[in-house]
Scaffold this motif. Structure first.
Motif, PDB file in Angstrom:
ATOM      1  N   ARG A 138       0.834  -1.199   0.000  1.00 45.89           N
ATOM      2  CA  ARG A 138       0.000   0.000   0.000  1.00 45.89           C
ATOM      3  C   ARG A 138       0.869   1.248   0.000  1.00 45.89           C
ATOM      4  O   ARG A 138       1.822   1.354   0.761  1.00 45.89           O
TER       5      ARG A 138
ATOM      6  N   PRO B  30     -12.983   1.444  10.140  1.00 43.58           N
ATOM      7  CA  PRO B  30     -11.648   0.983   9.720  1.00 43.58           C
ATOM      8  C   PRO B  30     -11.482   0.918   8.195  1.00 43.58           C
ATOM      9  O   PRO B  30     -10.385   1.108   7.692  1.00 43.58           O
ATOM     10  N   ALA B  31     -12.550   0.660   7.480  1.00 47.13           N
ATOM     11  CA  ALA B  31     -12.461   0.617   6.017  1.00 47.13           C
ATOM     12  C   ALA B  31     -12.045   1.979   5.462  1.00 47.13           C
ATOM     13  O   ALA B  31     -11.361   2.062   4.446  1.00 47.13           O
TER      14      ALA B  31
ATOM     15  N   LEU C 173     -16.013   3.975  -1.085  1.00 48.11           N
ATOM     16  CA  LEU C 173     -16.075   2.649  -0.472  1.00 48.11           C
ATOM     17  C   LEU C 173     -17.336   1.942  -0.954  1.00 48.11           C
ATOM     18  O   LEU C 173     -18.337   2.604  -1.264  1.00 48.11           O
TER      19      LEU C 173
ATOM     20  N   HIS D 228       1.756   4.938   0.904  1.00 46.17           N
ATOM     21  CA  HIS D 228       1.435   5.829   2.020  1.00 46.17           C
ATOM     22  C   HIS D 228       1.356   7.262   1.525  1.00 46.17           C
ATOM     23  O   HIS D 228       2.032   7.644   0.570  1.00 46.17           O
TER      24      HIS D 228
ATOM     25  N   ASN E 140      -9.944   3.988   6.845  1.00 45.85           N
ATOM     26  CA  ASN E 140      -8.508   4.131   7.085  1.00 45.85           C
ATOM     27  C   ASN E 140      -7.666   3.190   6.241  1.00 45.85           C
ATOM     28  O   ASN E 140      -6.488   3.443   6.028  1.00 45.85           O
ATOM     29  N   ARG E 141      -8.237   2.089   5.769  1.00 48.05           N
ATOM     30  CA  ARG E 141      -7.464   1.117   4.987  1.00 48.05           C
ATOM     31  C   ARG E 141      -7.280   1.545   3.543  1.00 48.05           C
ATOM     32  O   ARG E 141      -6.511   0.942   2.815  1.00 48.05           O
ATOM     33  N   THR E 142      -7.990   2.546   3.126  1.00 46.92           N
ATOM     34  CA  THR E 142      -7.968   2.925   1.712  1.00 46.92           C
ATOM     35  C   THR E 142      -6.845   3.894   1.418  1.00 46.92           C
ATOM     36  O   THR E 142      -6.521   4.732   2.167  1.00 46.92           O
TER      37      THR E 142
END
Length: 87
Positions: free
Chosen positions: A2, A82-83, A65, A4, A85-87
């Protein structure tokens, strides 16, 4: 792996469910070449069109999302966060 965000980038994590007519105005005001928008629209929101919001983001990036049903004030709202933040 991923990627950053670079130092100085701004991520706007948005969960919404109604009164969606304000969303294009909001992202337009926050739009910048270092802006990233991650947006979840509740699956219960009828007749939502993403095109006006996408058109309002001309400099930054936008990621939608997958829509799911979220009970506001319910654990499903906590589980959706949390989804973002995961993107």
């Amino acid at each position: 792996m991923r990627a950053h965000a670079a130092a100085g980038d701004h991520a706007f994590l948005i969960m919404t469910h109604r009164h969606l007519d304000w969303l294009p105005d909001l992202v337009s005001e926050l739009d910048h070449e270092r802006s990233r928008f991650v947006i979840h629209v509740d699956a219960k929101s009828p007749d939502f069109e993403s095109a006006p919001t996408e058109a309002a983001v001309t400099k930054g990036r936008i990621h939608w999302l997958p829509r799911r049903r979220v009970g506001w004030g319910d654990f499903t709202q906590v589980a959706c966060a949390p989804a973002l933040n995961r993107t």
